[in-house]
Enzyme design. Structure first.
Site, PDB file in Angstrom:
ATOM      1  N   CYS A   2       0.803  -1.081  -0.157  1.00  0.00           N
ATOM      2  CA  CYS A   2       0.159  -0.074  -0.126  1.00  0.00           C
ATOM      3  C   CYS A   2       0.853   1.350  -0.109  1.00  0.00           C
ATOM      4  O   CYS A   2       2.036   1.276   0.531  1.00  0.00           O
ATOM      5  CB  CYS A   2      -0.895   0.134   1.114  1.00  0.00           C
ATOM      6  SG  CYS A   2      -2.009  -1.342   1.575  1.00  0.00           S
ATOM      7  N   ARG A  27       2.356   0.778  -5.636  1.00  0.00           N
ATOM      8  CA  ARG A  27       2.486  -0.081  -4.489  1.00  0.00           C
ATOM      9  C   ARG A  27       1.009  -0.688  -4.247  1.00  0.00           C
ATOM     10  O   ARG A  27       0.812  -1.489  -3.355  1.00  0.00           O
ATOM     11  CB  ARG A  27       2.596   0.772  -3.228  1.00  0.00           C
ATOM     12  CG  ARG A  27       3.963   1.696  -3.387  1.00  0.00           C
ATOM     13  CD  ARG A  27       3.701   2.763  -2.051  1.00  0.00           C
ATOM     14  NE  ARG A  27       4.314   2.152  -0.903  1.00  0.00           N
ATOM     15  CZ  ARG A  27       5.555   1.693  -0.499  1.00  0.00           C
ATOM     16  NH1 ARG A  27       6.568   2.131  -1.294  1.00  0.00           N
ATOM     17  NH2 ARG A  27       5.854   1.220   0.326  1.00  0.00           N
ATOM     18  N   TRP A  73      -3.058  -2.495  -1.475  1.00  0.00           N
ATOM     19  CA  TRP A  73      -2.922  -3.850  -1.984  1.00  0.00           C
ATOM     20  C   TRP A  73      -3.046  -4.885  -0.937  1.00  0.00           C
ATOM     21  O   TRP A  73      -2.471  -4.983   0.129  1.00  0.00           O
ATOM     22  CB  TRP A  73      -1.409  -4.009  -2.435  1.00  0.00           C
ATOM     23  CG  TRP A  73      -1.190  -5.541  -3.207  1.00  0.00           C
ATOM     24  CD1 TRP A  73      -1.381  -5.420  -4.642  1.00  0.00           C
ATOM     25  CD2 TRP A  73      -0.583  -6.593  -2.618  1.00  0.00           C
ATOM     26  NE1 TRP A  73      -0.945  -6.852  -4.838  1.00  0.00           N
ATOM     27  CE2 TRP A  73      -0.601  -7.707  -3.682  1.00  0.00           C
ATOM     28  CE3 TRP A  73      -0.282  -7.200  -1.271  1.00  0.00           C
ATOM     29  CZ2 TRP A  73       0.040  -8.769  -3.333  1.00  0.00           C
ATOM     30  CZ3 TRP A  73       0.358  -8.388  -1.288  1.00  0.00           C
ATOM     31  CH2 TRP A  73       0.344  -9.201  -2.440  1.00  0.00           C
ATOM     32  N   ASN A  99       0.427   1.241   6.126  1.00  0.00           N
ATOM     33  CA  ASN A  99       0.944   0.332   4.977  1.00  0.00           C
ATOM     34  C   ASN A  99       1.908  -0.728   5.771  1.00  0.00           C
ATOM     35  O   ASN A  99       2.456  -0.240   6.757  1.00  0.00           O
ATOM     36  CB  ASN A  99       2.114   1.111   4.416  1.00  0.00           C
ATOM     37  CG  ASN A  99       3.052   0.665   3.425  1.00  0.00           C
ATOM     38  OD1 ASN A  99       2.822  -0.813   3.071  1.00  0.00           O
ATOM     39  ND2 ASN A  99       3.960   0.954   3.401  1.00  0.00           N
ATOM     40  N   GLY A 100       1.732  -2.054   5.620  1.00  0.00           N
ATOM     41  CA  GLY A 100       2.359  -3.146   6.299  1.00  0.00           C
ATOM     42  C   GLY A 100       1.763  -4.147   6.555  1.00  0.00           C
ATOM     43  O   GLY A 100       0.637  -4.378   6.313  1.00  0.00           O
ATOM     44  N   GLU A 459      11.240 -16.301 -17.993  1.00  0.00           N
ATOM     45  CA  GLU A 459      10.958 -15.065 -17.808  1.00  0.00           C
ATOM     46  C   GLU A 459       9.758 -14.670 -19.053  1.00  0.00           C
ATOM     47  O   GLU A 459       8.623 -14.008 -18.670  1.00  0.00           O
ATOM     48  CB  GLU A 459      12.179 -14.023 -18.322  1.00  0.00           C
ATOM     49  CG  GLU A 459      11.996 -12.450 -18.680  1.00  0.00           C
ATOM     50  CD  GLU A 459      11.226 -11.821 -17.281  1.00  0.00           C
ATOM     51  OE1 GLU A 459      11.196 -12.560 -15.986  1.00  0.00           O
ATOM     52  OE2 GLU A 459      10.566 -10.791 -17.529  1.00  0.00           O
ATOM     53  N   LYS A 463       6.066 -13.462 -17.869  1.00  0.00           N
ATOM     54  CA  LYS A 463       5.484 -11.943 -18.537  1.00  0.00           C
ATOM     55  C   LYS A 463       4.024 -12.574 -18.730  1.00  0.00           C
ATOM     56  O   LYS A 463       3.279 -11.858 -18.710  1.00  0.00           O
ATOM     57  CB  LYS A 463       6.226 -11.645 -19.559  1.00  0.00           C
ATOM     58  CG  LYS A 463       6.428 -10.413 -19.831  1.00  0.00           C
ATOM     59  CD  LYS A 463       7.375  -9.633 -18.982  1.00  0.00           C
ATOM     60  CE  LYS A 463       7.518  -9.955 -17.758  1.00  0.00           C
ATOM     61  NZ  LYS A 463       8.225  -9.265 -16.538  1.00  0.00           N
ATOM     62  N   GLU A 466       1.405 -13.260 -16.232  1.00  0.00           N
ATOM     63  CA  GLU A 466       1.287 -11.931 -15.366  1.00  0.00           C
ATOM     64  C   GLU A 466       0.172 -11.211 -15.778  1.00  0.00           C
ATOM     65  O   GLU A 466      -0.439 -10.587 -14.951  1.00  0.00           O
ATOM     66  CB  GLU A 466       2.835 -11.360 -15.209  1.00  0.00           C
ATOM     67  CG  GLU A 466       2.576 -10.216 -14.202  1.00  0.00           C
ATOM     68  CD  GLU A 466       3.907  -9.595 -14.051  1.00  0.00           C
ATOM     69  OE1 GLU A 466       4.785  -9.761 -15.355  1.00  0.00           O
ATOM     70  OE2 GLU A 466       4.238  -8.985 -13.250  1.00  0.00           O
ATOM     71  N   HIS A 482      10.664 -36.097 -18.151  1.00  0.00           N
ATOM     72  CA  HIS A 482      10.784 -36.466 -16.319  1.00  0.00           C
ATOM     73  C   HIS A 482       9.292 -36.236 -15.685  1.00  0.00           C
ATOM     74  O   HIS A 482       9.506 -36.447 -14.561  1.00  0.00           O
ATOM     75  CB  HIS A 482      12.090 -36.050 -15.591  1.00  0.00           C
ATOM     76  CG  HIS A 482      13.305 -36.468 -16.278  1.00  0.00           C
ATOM     77  ND1 HIS A 482      13.788 -37.625 -16.204  1.00  0.00           N
ATOM     78  CD2 HIS A 482      14.171 -35.693 -17.063  1.00  0.00           C
ATOM     79  CE1 HIS A 482      15.037 -37.710 -16.785  1.00  0.00           C
ATOM     80  NE2 HIS A 482      15.281 -36.480 -17.357  1.00  0.00           N
ATOM     81  N   LYS A 582       3.368  -2.989  -8.496  1.00  0.00           N
ATOM     82  CA  LYS A 582       4.659  -3.136  -9.080  1.00  0.00           C
ATOM     83  C   LYS A 582       5.762  -3.114  -7.970  1.00  0.00           C
ATOM     84  O   LYS A 582       6.949  -3.865  -8.308  1.00  0.00           O
ATOM     85  CB  LYS A 582       4.791  -1.413  -9.604  1.00  0.00           C
ATOM     86  CG  LYS A 582       6.156  -1.028 -10.166  1.00  0.00           C
ATOM     87  CD  LYS A 582       6.064  -1.578 -11.628  1.00  0.00           C
ATOM     88  CE  LYS A 582       7.433  -1.429 -12.470  1.00  0.00           C
ATOM     89  NZ  LYS A 582       7.636  -2.583 -13.250  1.00  0.00           N
TER      90      LYS A 582
HETATM   91  O1  M6R Z   1      11.172  -4.274  -7.997  1.00  0.00           O
HETATM   92  P1  M6R Z   1      11.502  -5.607  -8.073  1.00  0.00           P
HETATM   93  O2  M6R Z   1      12.506  -5.805  -9.127  1.00  0.00           O
HETATM   94  O3  M6R Z   1      12.411  -5.992  -6.814  1.00  0.00           O
HETATM   95  O4  M6R Z   1      10.247  -6.465  -8.105  1.00  0.00           O
HETATM   96  C1  M6R Z   1      10.367  -7.810  -8.054  1.00  0.00           C
HETATM   97  C2  M6R Z   1       9.380  -8.619  -8.709  1.00  0.00           C
HETATM   98  O5  M6R Z   1       8.167  -8.161  -7.870  1.00  0.00           O
HETATM   99  C3  M6R Z   1       8.913  -8.125 -10.379  1.00  0.00           C
HETATM  100  O6  M6R Z   1      10.014  -8.403 -10.884  1.00  0.00           O
HETATM  101  C4  M6R Z   1       7.708  -8.780 -10.700  1.00  0.00           C
HETATM  102  O7  M6R Z   1       8.255 -10.170 -10.761  1.00  0.00           O
HETATM  103  C5  M6R Z   1       7.258  -8.103 -11.933  1.00  0.00           C
HETATM  104  N1  M6R Z   1       5.876  -7.810 -11.846  1.00  0.00           N
HETATM  105  C6  M6R Z   1       7.447  -9.124 -13.009  1.00  0.00           C
HETATM  106  O8  M6R Z   1       7.046  -8.479 -14.280  1.00  0.00           O
END
Ligand code: M6R
Length: 587
Positions: A2, A27, A73, A99-100, A459, A463, A466, A482, A582
């Site tokens: 948050c 956040r 969040w 926040n926390g 990766e 992506k 996500e 396997h 983010k």
């Molecule tokens: O800010 P950071 O690079 O530490 O964030 C790490 C992950 O939360 C971040 O890379 C997340 O996996 C992304 N949303 C991926 O696109």
């Protein structure tokens, strides 16, 4: 997680809170709320969704002089208007934004319920408002400290009282909190990007403050006044626009060549002399999500170029696992935001064993940067979309440079290669509409590769899942037989990444084993058609042949574009995928 903002200003406090909250949406954006104080009392407005929905819902209160706001969040309690902050105490005396995570909230809540408190939300945060309303100390700061001492966990909170005072009370432990106070305006926020240029204060753990319109009084946990020195604001957020692109994500993918160019410029004269003097026995690379994937790539560079034992670990595992560390271990923490709670906690753990801590981050003033011995800027520029794209490419490139930084000759060569890569990328952006259309309706997609291509597969799968919400999984190609082959059915899409000539036959064998069981194969390669049996694939995307260690950056871009296209086709907002944020600032 948050973001929180508190403002004391006679003219514009509502506007300043909204502007701050918009900047803090990285956040979390599950719900939002604001509480404003004027002479008539407190006025609270809350909504599910983003700050724009909150702005639409909140009437303008021109005579408000104090306000606190929140973008959430969800951690405890579903995403709902009821669970949105600000949360007021049952007697309406206090309103708070938090926040926390309050780890002992169930125990506190049980005790408060026994004393007759009724809880209106399912959040952990409500105990803060209840505790504040419990005692009647003469001094509100005493009240603040008394209530905070009961809390265990991480918190940064702003509280305001239903009276006519122009004050906000704040406390902090493990979650960030900053204060700006100038020209009759005071702002409290989770990130200094909410402040105008100028000086600000950084709260440390277990510090408290009473913030008024033109003054901040700081206290320690004993209730004694303390003096704090301001720091200069370097964090003013440039106004970032979409620049004609439909989404930030697309714009950011297209900004990769420029970002790599900036990385080149910022690191070409970087002084690595301190690092070069370190006696290093092994390297640990730590990060989360996409940043973890760049660590996997980085570990390969360290093993290859320095012939040193290097291992990538996710930060959430590193925190609690049996890690063997000593003063000769180099720990590299990678984080775009520099605010990821797991990565920060992992760095704190590493610091107990070694002083050789390097962080790679995109945010110079971040918490991670402040606790590292050395910070390398990944130089990606602001990344707004939740899905990390250009930052990943810059992290991989920065780790490539770092692994080559121990000898001058190697470093010069590596720099030239990054520059060349950036030039090639400028001319390489492909249209993946057809590919995206083909897979957008699928429920399950596999990605396979070997070596660096396996990391790219991980990766690519992250992506796509996500932002498309399709179940995507990546495997080392050799692992299919396997166990995973049981999941291959008629027409299951398998995306094969194959850029390494040395092991191309092996990768093809794995792909064809999947095809024999009905899989539809898609290929991303930089190898000539005769080496890859192109006719066996539904579609083949051919990449230009760049340096073999850096081709992984190039290979990632079509996968990012693919994810973007699929998300848009499915009607998802790629910039703000559901359930994510983010910067993940809670454990
Ligand atoms: O800010 P950071 O690079 O530490 O964030 C790490 C992950 O939360 C971040 O890379 C997340 O996996 C992304 N949303 C991926 O696109």
């Amino acid at each position: 997680m948050c973001g929180i903002v508190g403002v004391i200003d006679s003219k514009d406090c509502q506007k300043i809170v909204f502007e701050g909250l918009k900047k803090l949406q990285y956040r979390g954006y599950d719900s939002a709320g604001i509480c404003l104080k004027n002479d008539k009392g407190l006025h609270t407005y809350k909504t599910k969704g983003t700050i724009d929905s909150l702005i639409k819902k909140s009437p303008e209160i021109k005579d408000a002089y104090v306000a606190i706001g929140h973008t959430r969040w969800a951690t405890h309690g579903e995403v709902s208007e009821k669970n949105a902050h600000p949360i007021t105490s049952l007697n309406g005396e206090w309103a708070i934004v938090h926040n926390g995570i309050i780890e002992n909230f169930e125990e506190l809540k049980d005790n408060l319920v026994k004393e007759g408190h009724v809880f209106k939300t399912e959040t952990d945060s409500e105990v803060i408002a209840s505790l504040l309303s419990l005692k009647n100390f003469k001094n509100d700061v005493e009240n603040l400290i008394w209530a905070t001492k009961k809390l265990k966990g991480s918190y940064a909170f702003c509280a305001m009282k239903n009276d006519k005072e122009r004050s906000i009370f704040i406390a902090k432990n493990k979650s960030p909190l900053y204060i700006y106070c100038k020209d009759n305006t005071s702002i409290v926020a989770s990130d200094p990007i909410c402040f105008p240029e100028g000086e600000y204060y950084k709260m440390e753990d277990l510090e408290f403050a009473q913030v008024s319109q033109s003054e901040v009084i700081f206290y320690n946990i004993k209730g004694e006044k303390i003096i704090k020195q301001p720091i200069t604001n370097m964090a003013v957020m440039q106004d970032v626009s979409k620049n004609g692109y439909e989404h930030f994500m697309l714009k950011e993918i297209y900004e990769t060549p420029e970002a790599l160019q900036n990385l080149y410029t910022n690191l070409k004269d970087y002084d690595f002399s301190k690092i070069k003097k370190w006696w290093i026995n092994k390297v640990k690379l730590i990060g989360c999500g996409t940043a973890f994937h760049s660590c996997l790539m980085g570990a390969r560079f360290f093993k290859k170029f320095l012939k040193i034992d290097a291992e990538a670990i996710t930060a959430s595992e590193f925190r609690y696992d049996y890690e063997i560390l000593d003063s000769t271990t180099l720990c590299i923490f990678v984080s775009q935001s520099g605010e990821t709670a797991d990565t920060i906690a992992a760095a704190e753990k590493a610091k107990k064993f070694t002083k050789k801590i390097i962080s790679l981050t995109n945010v110079a003033h971040s918490t991670l940067a402040s606790i590292s011995s050395i910070t390398l800027p990944i130089s990606a520029g602001p990344e707004i979309a939740v899905a990390s794209t250009k930052a990943y490419c810059c992290q991989v490139a920065a780790l490539y440079l770092l692994a080559n930084a121990f000898t001058e000759k190697r470093f010069d060569k590596a720099l030239k290669k990054i520059k060349r890569l950036s030039n090639i990328l400028e001319r390489f952006y492909v249209n993946l509409g057809k590919f995206a259309f083909d897979i957008a309706g699928e429920n399950s997609i596999f990605f396979i590769g070997r070596g660096a291509d396996y990391v790219t597969a991980l990766e690519g799968a992250l992506k796509l899942k996500e932002i498309s919400y399709i179940n995507c999984n990546a495997f080392a190609a050799g692992e299919l037989k396997h166990g995973v082959l049981t999941l291959i059915e008629k027409e299951t899409p398998v995306i094969v990444i194959a850029t390494d000539k040395k092991i191309i036959e092996k990768t093809m064998n794995s792909a064809f084993e999947a095809k024999a069981r009905g899989a539809k194969l898609y290929l991303i390669t930089a190898l000539p058609p005769h080496l890859v049996n192109i006719e066996k694939f539904e579609m083949c995307l051919s990449l230009p042949n760049v340096d073999k260690d850096l081709i992984c950056v190039l290979t990632t871009i079509p996968l990012q574009l693919l994810a973007y296209n699929v998300a848009v086709m499915k009607g998802n907002n790629p910039d703000m995928p559901r359930n994510l944020a983010k910067a993940v600032t809670v454990e």
